[in-house]
Scaffold this motif. Structure first.
Motif, PDB file in Angstrom:
ATOM      1  N   PHE A 182      44.464  45.599  31.016  1.00 14.27           N
ATOM      2  CA  PHE A 182      44.492  46.456  29.825  1.00 14.27           C
ATOM      3  C   PHE A 182      43.058  46.589  29.344  1.00 14.27           C
ATOM      4  O   PHE A 182      42.420  45.599  28.970  1.00 14.27           O
ATOM      5  N   HIS A 183      42.531  47.818  29.373  1.00 18.10           N
ATOM      6  CA  HIS A 183      41.113  48.023  29.098  1.00 18.10           C
ATOM      7  C   HIS A 183      40.927  49.304  28.302  1.00 18.10           C
ATOM      8  O   HIS A 183      41.344  50.382  28.741  1.00 18.10           O
ATOM      9  N   ARG A 184      40.354  49.181  27.118  1.00 18.36           N
ATOM     10  CA  ARG A 184      40.060  50.318  26.254  1.00 18.36           C
ATOM     11  C   ARG A 184      41.299  51.194  26.037  1.00 18.36           C
ATOM     12  O   ARG A 184      41.239  52.410  26.113  1.00 18.36           O
ATOM     13  N   GLY A 185      42.419  50.527  25.788  1.00 20.40           N
ATOM     14  CA  GLY A 185      43.646  51.232  25.455  1.00 20.40           C
ATOM     15  C   GLY A 185      44.438  51.757  26.627  1.00 20.40           C
ATOM     16  O   GLY A 185      45.482  52.386  26.430  1.00 20.40           O
ATOM     17  N   LYS A 186      43.981  51.504  27.868  1.00 20.17           N
ATOM     18  CA  LYS A 186      44.691  51.989  29.050  1.00 20.17           C
ATOM     19  C   LYS A 186      45.193  50.833  29.900  1.00 20.17           C
ATOM     20  O   LYS A 186      44.586  49.754  29.931  1.00 20.17           O
ATOM     21  N   ILE A 187      46.290  51.086  30.600  1.00 21.61           N
ATOM     22  CA  ILE A 187      46.909  50.108  31.484  1.00 21.61           C
ATOM     23  C   ILE A 187      46.597  50.492  32.924  1.00 21.61           C
ATOM     24  O   ILE A 187      46.828  51.634  33.342  1.00 21.61           O
ATOM     25  N   TYR A 188      46.074  49.526  33.692  1.00 26.87           N
ATOM     26  CA  TYR A 188      45.750  49.750  35.096  1.00 26.87           C
ATOM     27  C   TYR A 188      46.559  48.796  35.965  1.00 26.87           C
ATOM     28  O   TYR A 188      46.783  47.642  35.614  1.00 26.87           O
ATOM     29  N   LEU A 189      46.988  49.297  37.124  1.00 24.67           N
ATOM     30  CA  LEU A 189      47.704  48.491  38.109  1.00 24.67           C
ATOM     31  C   LEU A 189      47.090  48.732  39.475  1.00 24.67           C
ATOM     32  O   LEU A 189      46.975  49.874  39.921  1.00 24.67           O
ATOM     33  N   HIS A 196      33.050  51.812  31.456  1.00 20.40           N
ATOM     34  CA  HIS A 196      33.296  52.986  32.291  1.00 20.40           C
ATOM     35  C   HIS A 196      33.434  52.666  33.777  1.00 20.40           C
ATOM     36  O   HIS A 196      33.342  53.569  34.611  1.00 20.40           O
ATOM     37  N   GLU A 197      33.664  51.394  34.113  1.00 21.64           N
ATOM     38  CA  GLU A 197      33.763  51.043  35.527  1.00 21.64           C
ATOM     39  C   GLU A 197      34.641  49.811  35.708  1.00 21.64           C
ATOM     40  O   GLU A 197      34.545  48.839  34.950  1.00 21.64           O
ATOM     41  N   LEU A 198      35.496  49.876  36.736  1.00 23.74           N
ATOM     42  CA  LEU A 198      36.312  48.733  37.124  1.00 23.74           C
ATOM     43  C   LEU A 198      35.843  48.213  38.479  1.00 23.74           C
ATOM     44  O   LEU A 198      35.287  48.961  39.294  1.00 23.74           O
ATOM     45  N   ALA A 199      36.075  46.925  38.722  1.00 22.09           N
ATOM     46  CA  ALA A 199      35.851  46.333  40.040  1.00 22.09           C
ATOM     47  C   ALA A 199      37.195  45.856  40.571  1.00 22.09           C
ATOM     48  O   ALA A 199      37.935  45.164  39.872  1.00 22.09           O
ATOM     49  N   VAL A 200      37.508  46.254  41.812  1.00 24.16           N
ATOM     50  CA  VAL A 200      38.766  45.873  42.447  1.00 24.16           C
ATOM     51  C   VAL A 200      38.436  45.178  43.763  1.00 24.16           C
ATOM     52  O   VAL A 200      37.780  45.747  44.636  1.00 24.16           O
ATOM     53  N   SER A 201      38.880  43.935  43.916  1.00 27.66           N
ATOM     54  CA  SER A 201      38.718  43.209  45.170  1.00 27.66           C
ATOM     55  C   SER A 201      40.025  43.271  45.949  1.00 27.66           C
ATOM     56  O   SER A 201      41.112  43.318  45.363  1.00 27.66           O
ATOM     57  N   TYR A 202      39.936  43.267  47.278  1.00 27.42           N
ATOM     58  CA  TYR A 202      41.125  43.325  48.126  1.00 27.42           C
ATOM     59  C   TYR A 202      40.713  42.954  49.546  1.00 27.42           C
ATOM     60  O   TYR A 202      39.519  42.864  49.864  1.00 27.42           O
ATOM     61  N   TYR A 203      41.697  42.718  50.410  1.00 24.75           N
ATOM     62  CA  TYR A 203      41.375  42.477  51.811  1.00 24.75           C
ATOM     63  C   TYR A 203      42.053  43.534  52.674  1.00 24.75           C
ATOM     64  O   TYR A 203      43.004  44.191  52.259  1.00 24.75           O
ATOM     65  N   SER A 204      41.557  43.687  53.893  1.00 25.52           N
ATOM     66  CA  SER A 204      42.146  44.658  54.814  1.00 25.52           C
ATOM     67  C   SER A 204      41.794  44.292  56.249  1.00 25.52           C
ATOM     68  O   SER A 204      40.798  43.599  56.501  1.00 25.52           O
ATOM     69  N   CYS A 205      42.628  44.763  57.172  1.00 20.44           N
ATOM     70  CA  CYS A 205      42.423  44.518  58.603  1.00 20.44           C
ATOM     71  C   CYS A 205      41.932  45.756  59.348  1.00 20.44           C
ATOM     72  O   CYS A 205      41.896  45.757  60.572  1.00 20.44           O
ATOM     73  N   HIS A 206      41.573  46.816  58.623  1.00 24.05           N
ATOM     74  CA  HIS A 206      41.291  48.064  59.333  1.00 24.05           C
ATOM     75  C   HIS A 206      40.005  48.017  60.158  1.00 24.05           C
ATOM     76  O   HIS A 206      39.787  48.872  61.019  1.00 24.05           O
ATOM     77  N   GLU A 207      39.139  47.026  59.928  1.00 25.26           N
ATOM     78  CA  GLU A 207      37.938  46.887  60.749  1.00 25.26           C
ATOM     79  C   GLU A 207      38.050  45.740  61.746  1.00 25.26           C
ATOM     80  O   GLU A 207      37.069  45.374  62.389  1.00 25.26           O
ATOM     81  N   GLY A 208      39.247  45.176  61.873  1.00 25.63           N
ATOM     82  CA  GLY A 208      39.461  44.080  62.803  1.00 25.63           C
ATOM     83  C   GLY A 208      40.853  44.131  63.377  1.00 25.63           C
ATOM     84  O   GLY A 208      41.541  45.151  63.304  1.00 25.63           O
ATOM     85  N   MET A 209      41.276  43.032  63.943  1.00 26.00           N
ATOM     86  CA  MET A 209      42.610  42.938  64.538  1.00 26.00           C
ATOM     87  C   MET A 209      43.550  42.289  63.527  1.00 26.00           C
ATOM     88  O   MET A 209      43.218  41.255  62.940  1.00 26.00           O
TER      89      MET A 209
END
Length: 315
Positions: free
Chosen positions: A224-231, A281-294
């Motif tokens: 919840f940031h500056r009145g907005k909900i992010y998912l 004015h900016e969010l940071a989102v961390s995540y993982y992915s396999c699209h550059e590997g197996m």
């Protein structure tokens, strides 16, 4: 500012039943560009996974799912936690709440809260637990028990709790098909169902009602940031030969529902994000992915990478 990120390190997605044991890594940065490992947690014979960071007054905590094979050969879960006053020196592990899988513990108005899911035969629902010290927990309410829709029993599991102004709270929960044959519409997605969004109008968080079940999502992370909900969370992309997972970011309005804000380049086993505000004015989102590997799935060794996206937002 100092930024922290935590994740599981293992040879694959697997668990002790397939001989895989995971450790928890904590890294930190002062600029969101260069990162340095500051801690690595492991427990002998215990698979650690799905770590979450919790910030409380004068300390930071890491909570992680701890799974091990019992003497009877059954995979059992509980939660392990570590705490630090300076973000560099960490305590010995504290283990708690056998049977529960913690998702995102949060500090709010002098207490710790966590939506935790409980697995037992023919049951998987979400309980809300509360604690004064972050170690000793008690049942507060049950926001999402299993429910039956179209002859399917739907189980809730991965979840996040978001505190709003005026004493209101939201809970976002992934749902899977548990018992019964999945509706044919959902078979292409492995029987998974749209997620649950629940609202508690009271500061007591004792009663919950469903307000939205329109969006397919896993591993919800909310802000919840500056009145907005992010998912942020995992969605599915339909392909000619089936479907694959992907990571997205949405805004959510209590009346209008979800609107997509960003779609991150991801593929295969992926997502499980974290989300913070960098500034107004900016969010940071961390995540993982396999699209550059197996794809490192279950007992198959492979490779995944951790990514950080910086997302501009507008008023």
């Amino acid at each position: 500012n100092v930024w922290y990120c935590t994740f599981r390190s293992a040879i694959s997605h697997g668990d002790p039943s397939s001989g895989v044991i995971g450790s928890i890594v904590v890294i930190r940065s002062v600029d969101l560009i260069q990162w340095h490992e500051i801690a690595r947690f492991h427990l002998d014979g215990v698979d650690l996974r799905d770590p979450k960071l919790t910030v409380a007054p004068n300390e930071i905590r890491v909570y992680a799912v701890a799974g091990e094979i019992s003497d009877a050969g059954i995979l059992q879960y509980r939660t392990a936690s570590w705490r630090s006053a300076d973000g560099l020196t960490w305590s010995e592990p504290k283990q708690m709440c056998p049977g529960y899988i913690f998702w995102r513990p949060r500090w709010h108005e002098g207490k710790f809260y966590v939506p935790a899911y409980l697995r037992r035969p023919d049951y998987c629902g979400v309980d809300l637990l509360v604690s004064e010290n972050g170690d000793d927990w008690r049942l507060h309410s049950t926001p999402v028990p299993p429910t039956t829709v179209e002859a399917e029993t739907l189980w809730a599991n991965e979840c996040d709790l978001l505190f709003l102004p005026e004493g209101r709270s939201l809970l976002f929960a992934r749902r899977n098909q548990g018992i019964g044959e999945p509706n044919p519409v959902n078979k292409a997605l492995g029987g998974f169902r749209r997620g649950y969004v629940g609202l508690s109008d009271s500061g007591s968080m004792s009663a919950w009602k469903s307000i939205n079940e329109d969006l397919y999502f896993h591993a919800p992370a909310t802000l919840f940031h500056r009145g907005k909900i992010y998912l942020a969370g995992r969605d599915m992309v339909r392909l000619k030969d089936g479907a694959t997972e992907t990571c997205r970011l949405w805004t959510f309005d209590l009346k209008a529902g979800f609107s997509e804000l960003a779609h991150f380049k991801t593929h295969g086993d992926c997502s499980y994000p974290g989300i913070v505000a960098v500034n107004d004015h900016e969010l940071a989102v961390s995540y993982y992915s396999c699209h550059e590997g197996m794809t490192a799935y279950f007992d198959k060794p492979g490779k995944s990478d951790i990514y950080l996206a910086r997302v501009p937002i507008r008023d």
